[in-house]
Design an enzyme around this catalytic site. Structure first.
Site, PDB file in Angstrom:
ATOM      1  N   HIS A   1       2.241  35.544  42.025  1.00  0.00           N
ATOM      2  CA  HIS A   1       1.535  34.912  43.153  1.00  0.00           C
ATOM      3  C   HIS A   1       2.379  33.830  43.835  1.00  0.00           C
ATOM      4  O   HIS A   1       2.037  33.399  44.941  1.00  0.00           O
ATOM      5  CB  HIS A   1       0.226  34.264  42.678  1.00  0.00           C
ATOM      6  CG  HIS A   1      -0.800  35.236  42.213  1.00  0.00           C
ATOM      7  ND1 HIS A   1      -1.176  36.320  42.958  1.00  0.00           N
ATOM      8  CD2 HIS A   1      -1.527  35.302  41.065  1.00  0.00           C
ATOM      9  CE1 HIS A   1      -2.101  37.013  42.292  1.00  0.00           C
ATOM     10  NE2 HIS A   1      -2.316  36.418  41.136  1.00  0.00           N
TER      11      HIS A   1
ATOM     12  N   ASP B   1      -0.587  44.450  37.669  1.00  0.00           N
ATOM     13  CA  ASP B   1      -1.554  43.387  37.384  1.00  0.00           C
ATOM     14  C   ASP B   1      -2.794  43.639  38.259  1.00  0.00           C
ATOM     15  O   ASP B   1      -2.697  44.242  39.323  1.00  0.00           O
ATOM     16  CB  ASP B   1      -0.916  42.036  37.746  1.00  0.00           C
ATOM     17  CG  ASP B   1      -1.780  40.845  37.370  1.00  0.00           C
ATOM     18  OD1 ASP B   1      -1.557  40.293  36.283  1.00  0.00           O
ATOM     19  OD2 ASP B   1      -2.685  40.483  38.159  1.00  0.00           O
TER      20      ASP B   1
ATOM     21  N   HIS C   1      -4.399  41.677  40.058  1.00  0.00           N
ATOM     22  CA  HIS C   1      -4.362  40.918  41.299  1.00  0.00           C
ATOM     23  C   HIS C   1      -3.193  41.362  42.175  1.00  0.00           C
ATOM     24  O   HIS C   1      -2.145  41.749  41.652  1.00  0.00           O
ATOM     25  CB  HIS C   1      -4.240  39.418  40.993  1.00  0.00           C
ATOM     26  CG  HIS C   1      -5.350  38.884  40.141  1.00  0.00           C
ATOM     27  ND1 HIS C   1      -5.231  38.745  38.774  1.00  0.00           N
ATOM     28  CD2 HIS C   1      -6.599  38.487  40.473  1.00  0.00           C
ATOM     29  CE1 HIS C   1      -6.376  38.255  38.296  1.00  0.00           C
ATOM     30  NE2 HIS C   1      -7.222  38.101  39.294  1.00  0.00           N
TER      31      HIS C   1
ATOM     32  N   ASP D   1      -4.787  42.428  32.935  1.00  0.00           N
ATOM     33  CA  ASP D   1      -6.120  41.971  33.335  1.00  0.00           C
ATOM     34  C   ASP D   1      -6.928  43.076  34.013  1.00  0.00           C
ATOM     35  O   ASP D   1      -8.020  42.819  34.519  1.00  0.00           O
ATOM     36  CB  ASP D   1      -6.031  40.705  34.210  1.00  0.00           C
ATOM     37  CG  ASP D   1      -4.876  40.712  35.179  1.00  0.00           C
ATOM     38  OD1 ASP D   1      -4.239  41.768  35.347  1.00  0.00           O
ATOM     39  OD2 ASP D   1      -4.605  39.659  35.789  1.00  0.00           O
TER      40      ASP D   1
HETATM   41 ZN   LIG Z   1      -3.629  38.972  37.426  1.00  0.00          ZN
END
Ligand SMILES: [Zn+2]
Length: 341
Positions: free
Chosen positions: A124, A161, A163, A248
């Site tokens: 991120h 991931d 996200h 995740d």
């Molecule tokens: Zn994540």
């Protein structure tokens, strides 16, 4: 085949207190790898800090100065869920350096593939912002090192991931030498990564966003790899494959809504290793991102290493109990949008 890992005790000194992204995550992984006998089959690679020159390929030097000042003044919050502790600046440099060293070892032929077990995670972190548990973008720094100093000119990054890897996407949006593929829950944090976003003008089509609805599970992820990830990588012909490995997406993860099981992490790593064999001499580097159920995380990382070693890994947690949402039509639309066969 030789499989390497990167680990350094400084990764436990990035002290985030009660955050889901805690030191316990790496403890769970390394304890389990030792108990299940995989650790002894792996080749240890050193972690050294990334240099300011390495960091400047992706990040604004002002971000580095800010993180350093924050750590030296005792730490604090960067955003609602991103903590800097007194040792976080050094841990972040070693996490980035660990991902770079894994890449260096794979490109030097020291190991065939490697998995950097680092924290803080990275995908991120943008050019000038730390966010979402991430301080420096480890995988983007490894990729930019490989292109600048590793002797290769084209690489692919696969981010699985849950996200969207917004920082990595930003770093290479206009780079025609990098294919960035992200599979993620959408809409979800950090808000970016709709499947119609496909890169900047200089590299349109080199960003492949596979934005999946909540409750996508094993079948959907396996179909996404077959239908989109595999043909996209074959078309791009990378000389190295990097992966942002997040766990995740697991059905037991407390932060997200996907229904993936450990058996799919084994299939993903097997698929990436097979693509690397087919396209780039087996050269594959993974770096750890998220995963907040400690049990699923430990088994997910172990399943990944087992796959890299060509060994099976029985899934002790089993599949999700809820029905998963079908995504075939969505995958078809994304394939058409990207002109994939
Ligand atoms: Zn994540």
């Amino acid at each position: 085949m030789t499989v390497g890992y990167v680990y350094h005790p400084i990764y436990l000194e990035h002290d985030t207190g009660n955050d889901p992204e805690s030191t316990q995550r790496l403890v769970a992984i390394t304890d389990h790898l030792q108990q299940c006998g995989l650790w002894a089959q792996l080749h240890a690679l050193a972690a050294t800090p990334a240099t300011p020159r390495d960091i400047a390929r992706v990040h604004d030097p002002a971000l580095l100065r800010r993180l350093r000042a924050q750590a030296e003044s005792g730490g604090g919050l960067v955003d609602a869920d991103t903590v800097v502790s007194p040792r976080s600046y050094d841990a972040a440099l070693y996490a980035a350096g660990g991902a770079i060293n894994a890449t260096r070892a794979v490109l030097a032929g020291e190991v065939q593939s490697a998995f950097a077990l680092v924290r803080p995670p990275g995908h991120h972190a943008t050019h000038n912002e730390a966010m979402g548990f991430c301080l420096l973008n480890n995988i983007a720094l490894a990729a930019s090192w490989a292109l600048a100093e590793g002797g290769i000119s084209r690489l692919a990054i696969v981010d699985y991931d849950v996200h969207h890897g917004n920082g990595t996407a930003e770093a290479f949006a206009d780079d025609p030498n990098v294919l960035f593929v992200s599979l993620h829950q959408y809409p979800f944090y950090p808000g970016t990564g709709h499947w119609r976003e496909k890169g900047g003008e200089a590299a349109e089509g080199n960003t492949l966003n596979i934005s999946l609805p909540a409750y996508t599970g094993d079948r959907g992820y396996r179909q996404a790899f077959q239908r989109l990830v595999e043909p996209a990588l074959r078309r791009f012909q990378p000389q190295l494959i990097l992966a942002s490995a997040g766990y995740d997406t697991h059905w037991s993860d407390p932060l997200a809504w996907m229904l993936v099981s450990v058996s799919t992490y084994h299939i993903i790593a097997t698929t990436l290793a097979r693509l690397a064999d087919e396209l780039c001499g087996g050269r594959l580097v993974l770096t750890l991102e998220g995963g907040y159920s400690l049990t699923a995380l430990a088994h997910g990382a172990a399943a990944t290493f087992a796959a890299l070693l060509g060994q099976p890994y029985p899934d002790p947690l089993g599949p999700a109990q809820e029905p998963e949402r079908p995504v075939q039509e969505l995958l078809q639309a994304i394939a058409r949008y990207h002109g994939l066969p």
